[in-house]
Write a protein that holds these residues in place. Structure first.
Motif, PDB file in Angstrom:
ATOM      1  N   LEU A  39       0.831  -1.203   0.000  1.00 14.25           N
ATOM      2  CA  LEU A  39       0.000   0.000   0.000  1.00 14.25           C
ATOM      3  C   LEU A  39       0.869   1.259   0.000  1.00 14.25           C
ATOM      4  O   LEU A  39       0.600   2.214  -0.719  1.00 14.25           O
ATOM      5  CB  LEU A  39      -0.954  -0.004   1.191  1.00 14.25           C
ATOM      6  CG  LEU A  39      -2.102  -1.020   1.122  1.00 14.25           C
ATOM      7  CD1 LEU A  39      -2.789  -1.147   2.479  1.00 14.25           C
ATOM      8  CD2 LEU A  39      -3.105  -0.641   0.041  1.00 14.25           C
ATOM      9  N   TYR A  78      -0.738   4.673  -1.234  1.00 18.36           N
ATOM     10  CA  TYR A  78      -1.996   4.647  -0.485  1.00 18.36           C
ATOM     11  C   TYR A  78      -1.829   5.095   0.960  1.00 18.36           C
ATOM     12  O   TYR A  78      -2.441   4.549   1.863  1.00 18.36           O
ATOM     13  CB  TYR A  78      -2.628   3.255  -0.561  1.00 18.36           C
ATOM     14  CG  TYR A  78      -3.267   3.021  -1.897  1.00 18.36           C
ATOM     15  CD1 TYR A  78      -4.524   3.517  -2.171  1.00 18.36           C
ATOM     16  CD2 TYR A  78      -2.591   2.356  -2.905  1.00 18.36           C
ATOM     17  CE1 TYR A  78      -5.110   3.336  -3.412  1.00 18.36           C
ATOM     18  CE2 TYR A  78      -3.159   2.173  -4.144  1.00 18.36           C
ATOM     19  CZ  TYR A  78      -4.423   2.665  -4.391  1.00 18.36           C
ATOM     20  OH  TYR A  78      -5.003   2.500  -5.631  1.00 18.36           O
ATOM     21  N   GLY A  79      -1.040   6.106   1.178  1.00 18.23           N
ATOM     22  CA  GLY A  79      -0.931   6.686   2.512  1.00 18.23           C
ATOM     23  C   GLY A  79       0.466   6.626   3.090  1.00 18.23           C
ATOM     24  O   GLY A  79       1.348   5.957   2.570  1.00 18.23           O
ATOM     25  N   ALA A 117      -5.890   3.376   4.420  1.00 17.29           N
ATOM     26  CA  ALA A 117      -5.247   3.054   3.141  1.00 17.29           C
ATOM     27  C   ALA A 117      -6.021   1.960   2.406  1.00 17.29           C
ATOM     28  O   ALA A 117      -6.197   2.038   1.182  1.00 17.29           O
ATOM     29  CB  ALA A 117      -3.801   2.614   3.384  1.00 17.29           C
ATOM     30  N   LYS A 130      -9.111   3.522   0.879  1.00 23.47           N
ATOM     31  CA  LYS A 130      -8.768   4.286  -0.319  1.00 23.47           C
ATOM     32  C   LYS A 130      -8.543   3.350  -1.503  1.00 23.47           C
ATOM     33  O   LYS A 130      -9.033   3.598  -2.612  1.00 23.47           O
ATOM     34  CB  LYS A 130      -7.529   5.150  -0.066  1.00 23.47           C
ATOM     35  CG  LYS A 130      -7.159   6.025  -1.224  1.00 23.47           C
ATOM     36  CD  LYS A 130      -5.978   6.920  -0.911  1.00 23.47           C
ATOM     37  CE  LYS A 130      -5.645   7.776  -2.135  1.00 23.47           C
ATOM     38  NZ  LYS A 130      -4.402   8.487  -1.984  1.00 23.47           N
ATOM     39  N   PHE A 131      -7.803   2.278  -1.270  1.00 24.00           N
ATOM     40  CA  PHE A 131      -7.561   1.283  -2.320  1.00 24.00           C
ATOM     41  C   PHE A 131      -8.891   0.703  -2.800  1.00 24.00           C
ATOM     42  O   PHE A 131      -9.123   0.582  -4.013  1.00 24.00           O
ATOM     43  CB  PHE A 131      -6.646   0.168  -1.777  1.00 24.00           C
ATOM     44  CG  PHE A 131      -6.436  -0.949  -2.753  1.00 24.00           C
ATOM     45  CD1 PHE A 131      -5.430  -0.865  -3.704  1.00 24.00           C
ATOM     46  CD2 PHE A 131      -7.235  -2.083  -2.724  1.00 24.00           C
ATOM     47  CE1 PHE A 131      -5.230  -1.902  -4.613  1.00 24.00           C
ATOM     48  CE2 PHE A 131      -7.042  -3.123  -3.625  1.00 24.00           C
ATOM     49  CZ  PHE A 131      -6.039  -3.029  -4.576  1.00 24.00           C
ATOM     50  N   ASP A 156     -10.718   3.211  -4.970  1.00 25.20           N
ATOM     51  CA  ASP A 156     -10.067   3.344  -6.271  1.00 25.20           C
ATOM     52  C   ASP A 156     -10.363   2.152  -7.184  1.00 25.20           C
ATOM     53  O   ASP A 156     -10.465   2.311  -8.396  1.00 25.20           O
ATOM     54  CB  ASP A 156      -8.545   3.481  -6.120  1.00 25.20           C
ATOM     55  CG  ASP A 156      -8.122   4.842  -5.605  1.00 25.20           C
ATOM     56  OD1 ASP A 156      -8.985   5.740  -5.443  1.00 25.20           O
ATOM     57  OD2 ASP A 156      -6.906   5.010  -5.341  1.00 25.20           O
ATOM     58  N   ARG A 157     -10.481   0.990  -6.603  1.00 20.76           N
ATOM     59  CA  ARG A 157     -10.699  -0.242  -7.384  1.00 20.76           C
ATOM     60  C   ARG A 157     -12.176  -0.614  -7.490  1.00 20.76           C
ATOM     61  O   ARG A 157     -12.511  -1.674  -7.980  1.00 20.76           O
ATOM     62  CB  ARG A 157      -9.920  -1.396  -6.754  1.00 20.76           C
ATOM     63  CG  ARG A 157      -8.412  -1.152  -6.593  1.00 20.76           C
ATOM     64  CD  ARG A 157      -7.686  -1.143  -7.880  1.00 20.76           C
ATOM     65  NE  ARG A 157      -7.546  -2.503  -8.337  1.00 20.76           N
ATOM     66  CZ  ARG A 157      -6.743  -2.883  -9.297  1.00 20.76           C
ATOM     67  NH1 ARG A 157      -6.011  -2.004  -9.917  1.00 20.76           N
ATOM     68  NH2 ARG A 157      -6.680  -4.136  -9.662  1.00 20.76           N
ATOM     69  N   LEU A 216      -4.983  -6.492  -4.518  1.00 17.00           N
ATOM     70  CA  LEU A 216      -3.714  -5.817  -4.239  1.00 17.00           C
ATOM     71  C   LEU A 216      -2.553  -6.607  -4.827  1.00 17.00           C
ATOM     72  O   LEU A 216      -1.637  -6.039  -5.428  1.00 17.00           O
ATOM     73  CB  LEU A 216      -3.533  -5.615  -2.729  1.00 17.00           C
ATOM     74  CG  LEU A 216      -2.292  -4.847  -2.289  1.00 17.00           C
ATOM     75  CD1 LEU A 216      -2.258  -3.441  -2.882  1.00 17.00           C
ATOM     76  CD2 LEU A 216      -2.232  -4.770  -0.763  1.00 17.00           C
TER      77      LEU A 216
END
Length: 90
Positions: A36, A41-42, A57, A60-61, A64-65, A81
């Motif tokens: 991450l 992602y942070g 994080a 957020k991932f 985004d996905r 991931l």
């Protein structure tokens, strides 16, 4: 009168500490935190302990996905991931 032979005590087996096991760093969490952080992602400190920064994080991932936002480490999250990074997260 002769003294009796001294009793030799054997070492006690180590006791399992469930609390220590819960707070011990996890290699899986560490790998996730590194991935991450590597992909922006942070500001995550890879400690191996799941914390608030890791949760944020992950959220957020997930956003985004276009995944359901849970902030948790699920098998789907790990697969996504891992696919993004091109490396296993174990």
């Amino acid at each position: 009168m002769q003294a009796s032979a001294a009793t030799v005590s054997s070492p006690q087996p180590a006791r399992r500490d469930p609390i220590a096991e819960l707070i011990a760093p996890s290699p899986r969490v560490l790998a996730i935190q590194r991935a991450l952080a590597d992909f922006g992602y942070g500001q995550i400190k890879p400690t191996g302990n799941f914390d608030a920064a890791t949760r944020v994080a992950i959220e957020k991932f997930e956003r985004d996905r276009k995944l359901p936002v849970t902030g948790q480490i699920s098998e789907r999250f790990v697969r996504e991931l891992s696919a993004m990074t091109g490396r296993p997260l174990e």
